[in-house]
Scaffold this motif. Structure first.
Motif, PDB file in Angstrom:
ATOM      1  N   PRO A   1       1.021  -1.232   0.535  1.00 23.58           N
ATOM      2  CA  PRO A   1      -0.143  -0.356   0.218  1.00 23.58           C
ATOM      3  C   PRO A   1       0.555   1.194   0.289  1.00 23.58           C
ATOM      4  N   ASP A   2       2.161   1.540   0.360  1.00 25.02           N
ATOM      5  CA  ASP A   2       2.792   2.187   0.131  1.00 25.02           C
ATOM      6  C   ASP A   2       3.215   2.788  -1.032  1.00 25.02           C
ATOM      7  N   VAL A   3       2.897   1.836  -2.241  1.00 24.92           N
ATOM      8  CA  VAL A   3       3.684   1.874  -3.659  1.00 24.92           C
ATOM      9  C   VAL A   3       2.496   2.574  -4.155  1.00 24.92           C
ATOM     10  N   LYS A   4       3.048   3.647  -5.150  1.00 23.33           N
ATOM     11  CA  LYS A   4       1.902   4.427  -6.055  1.00 23.33           C
ATOM     12  C   LYS A   4       2.063   3.907  -7.601  1.00 23.33           C
ATOM     13  N   TRP A   5       1.058   2.828  -8.132  1.00 21.42           N
ATOM     14  CA  TRP A   5       1.278   2.154  -9.017  1.00 21.42           C
ATOM     15  C   TRP A   5       0.909   3.164 -10.206  1.00 21.42           C
ATOM     16  N   TYR A   6       1.774   2.607 -11.239  1.00 20.61           N
ATOM     17  CA  TYR A   6       1.050   3.197 -13.071  1.00 20.61           C
ATOM     18  C   TYR A   6       0.940   1.941 -13.510  1.00 20.61           C
ATOM     19  N   PHE A   7       0.328   2.077 -13.832  1.00 18.35           N
ATOM     20  CA  PHE A   7      -0.469   0.702 -15.206  1.00 18.35           C
ATOM     21  C   PHE A   7       0.686   0.963 -16.426  1.00 18.35           C
TER      22      PHE A   7
END
Length: 202
Positions: A97-103
């Motif tokens: 949950p601490d990661v900012k995800w980019y698809f």
């Protein structure tokens, strides 16, 4: 907060075009890592000419083994039944949950995004980086971007990349015709494909 890009795809097989896009997106958006996720059983493709997921996962691992900021996940390969991106995104978010995800996805796939399963949930888990080749209809992409943001609160970023003109289809066809695939994909991947005679009957 760490920023990680997700490169999902069939990767049948993975090649330098995929790796080049991943490298370019990482640099432009200052991402910390690119996570490659080979699809399990994709719901929108015929499976007739797709190698088993565990094989495609192994090929992807071989392809990224010399780059410390590239990694591969078997999350979709390990899943039984059809594999949907929303399930993968939710799982990744819950695990980290601490990661900012980019698809990361191509322009064609982005224009199909509204048809994704549970599209209304996607904004909870990631933003999108949309890769288009120069000359692609930018107005169409901008309209889709605005519509997705308005209807589903989806944030997306557009990037033009002068990609390498390589495709998995070309590689498979060359294998079938006993033509060289050298310089189209990492040598370790080429050797593994030839050693196991993959794509020879297509």
């Amino acid at each position: 907060m760490q920023k990680i890009g997700i490169m999902g795809g069939t990767f049948n097989p993975i090649h330098f075009g995929h790796l080049f896009i991943a490298e370019e997106v990482k640099d432009v958006y200052d991402l910390d890592e690119i996570l490659f996720i080979p699809t399990g059983t994709p719901p929108h493709k015929s499976n007739a000419n797709i190698l088993d997921g565990k094989i495609r996962y192994q090929l992807a691992k071989l392809a990224v083994q010399t780059t410390d900021y590239f990694s591969v996940s078997s999350i979709e390969v390990d899943r039984t039944g059809y594999s949907y991106s929303i399930d993968t995104l939710k799982s990744l978010h819950e695990d980290r949950p601490d990661v900012k995800w980019y698809f990361i996805l191509g322009a064609d796939a982005f224009l199909y995004l509204e048809k994704w399963k549970r599209i209304e949930e996607v904004h909870n888990y990631c933003e999108f980086i949309v890769v288009a080749r120069p000359g692609y209809n930018q107005n169409e992409l901008v309209c889709a971007k605005d519509k997705l943001n308005k209807n589903y609160s989806i944030e997306s970023h557009l990037i033009n990349i002068e990609g390498i003109n390589i495709s998995s289809t070309i590689i498979r066809k060359r294998c079938n015709k006993n033509r060289s695939i050298k310089y189209l994909l990492p040598e370790s991947v080429r050797e593994y494909i030839l050693k196991n005679s993959y794509y020879g009957d297509e």
